[in-house]
Design an enzyme around this catalytic site. Structure first.
Site, short mmCIF file in Angstrom:
data_model
loop_
_atom_site.label_atom_id
_atom_site.label_comp_id
_atom_site.label_asym_id
_atom_site.label_seq_id
_atom_site.Cartn_x
_atom_site.Cartn_y
_atom_site.Cartn_z
N SER A 159 0.86 -1.19 0.00
CA SER A 159 0.00 0.00 0.00
C SER A 159 0.90 1.23 0.00
CB SER A 159 -0.86 0.01 1.27
OG SER A 159 -1.44 1.29 1.47
N TYR B 240 -0.98 -0.97 10.34
CA TYR B 240 -1.15 -1.23 8.90
C TYR B 240 0.10 -0.77 8.14
CZ TYR B 240 -3.65 -1.27 4.39
OH TYR B 240 -4.06 -1.51 3.10
#
Lengths: 104, 253
Positions: free
Chosen positions: B152, B165
């Site tokens: 990401s 994350y």
């Protein structure tokens, strides 16, 4: 053990692993034959291959030994861990360890 | 295939399958369809979205492809290896592995609980490793393999409230590079894609305020991420390894 990644092996093997097959306990001679043929497949010079040859001399590195472990597992159902393989210095060392484990 | 074989166009194994984790989500589903369109039978892993996974399978079958849905809770340490075994049993050796499954448990670092931290690390990072480890054994023996880890832009840049994350997604990039270097000479490539803000369940409701910050002035489509994964999984991507392909509409430019 030398962890440096050496130049590419010259293998032309197209085999893919099948089911792990556990056969009757292999003899030391069986193991030696498998180890030598596998190392040749992985790119070791056939002229240099003999039981006392060191993996360093054969340009056999940690990836090759990991793959040899995979071949041994497929062939004999013997699982070699990273720490087992890390101690190996010569072809003979590998043959002895695999023979011993296969007999257990 | 010899590692020095650079014949063109490169080939790929005729048997085997692709495994896409999180295959019922937006990016996962688009990836499944893209790989199936390339002729791969695809194992569609899902955690909770059984109905959505079945819908993805139905869409692939309707287009003439082959897909099966397999459930697994990737937070369970034993689940990834079992998933791989299930995939092999269903559609043959896994030639393409797409680690796409991911969860978020957002909170400011000072309020982040151990459970929120660990659950995201377990699913987003550790499960990928636990799939890569056994998958590589078959790939290096076959002298062919493609691993794509879906990271990401949060693994590259900052986003307050997502320390867990961000750590997991940055970890995936390190994992990608290290494994890529280990197995490159066995014709196994390992790459990452880093999507920016893409229309998905994960970004539902948060995109509106963010779009103005994206040079492309829009969120990405799942299909745009899937197209990059499709490329990295292709035989033609044979010399691309250890790389991160950023798919973010210019956000990080």
């Amino acid at each position: 053990m030398n962890h440096q990644l050496f130049p590419a092996a010259r293998s032309t093997n197209h085999r893919t692993p099948g089911e792990t097959t556990t056969v009757s306990t292999p003899t030391r001679e069986d193991v030696e034959t498998l180890v030598l043929s596998s190392l040749e497949e992985l790119g070791a010079e056939s002229d240099a291959l003999n039981p006392t040859a060191t993996f360093e001399d054969l340009d056999v590195d940690s990836l090759d030994l990991a793959e040899l472990s995979q071949i041994v597992e497929e062939q004999y159902g013997v699982k070699l861990q990273g720490e087992d393989v890390a101690k190996l210095r010569t072809v003979e060392d590998a043959v002895n360890l695999i023979t011993e484990r296969a007999a257990q | 295939m010899s590692p020095k074989d650079t014949s063109w166009p490169p080939t790929r194994p005729e048997d085997g399958c692709a495994l896409v984790t999180g295959g019922s989500g937006a990016i996962g589903a688009a990836t499944v369809k893209a790989l199936a369109a390339d002729g791969w039978p695809v194992v569609v892993h899902y955690g909770r979205g059984a109905e959505r996974a079945q819908a993805v399978v139905a869409a692939v079958e309707q287009a003439g492809g082959t897909a099966v849905a397999v459930a697994a809770d990737l937070a369970d340490p034993a689940a990834p290896e079992q998933l791989l075994a299930d995939a092999v049993a269903a559609l043959g050796p896994v030639r393409v592995l797409v680690n796409n499954a991911g969860i978020t448990r957002d909170n400011l670092a000072m309020q982040l609980t151990d459970d929120e931290w660990q659950s995201v690390i377990d699913v987003d990072l550790t499960a990928a490793f636990r799939l890569i480890r056994p998958a590589l054994k078959t790939m290096i023996r076959a002298r062919w393999g493609r691993i794509v880890n879906v990271s990401s832009v949060i693994g590259l840049k900052t986003n307050p409230g997502q320390a867990n994350y961000a750590a997991a997604k940055a970890g995936l990039l390190g994992l990608t590079r290290s494994v890529a270097a280990e197995v490159a000479r066995r014709n196994v490539t390992v790459n990452a894609v880093a999507p920016g803000f893409v229309e998905s369940e994960m970004t539902e409701g948060i995109l509106e305020g963010l779009v103005d910050h994206i040079p492309a002035r829009r969120a990405g489509r799942p299909e745009e991420v899937a197209a990059t994964i499709r490329f990295l999984a292709s035989p033609e991507a044979s010399y691309v390894t250890g790389s991160t392909l950023v798919v973010d509409g210019g956000l990080g430019a």
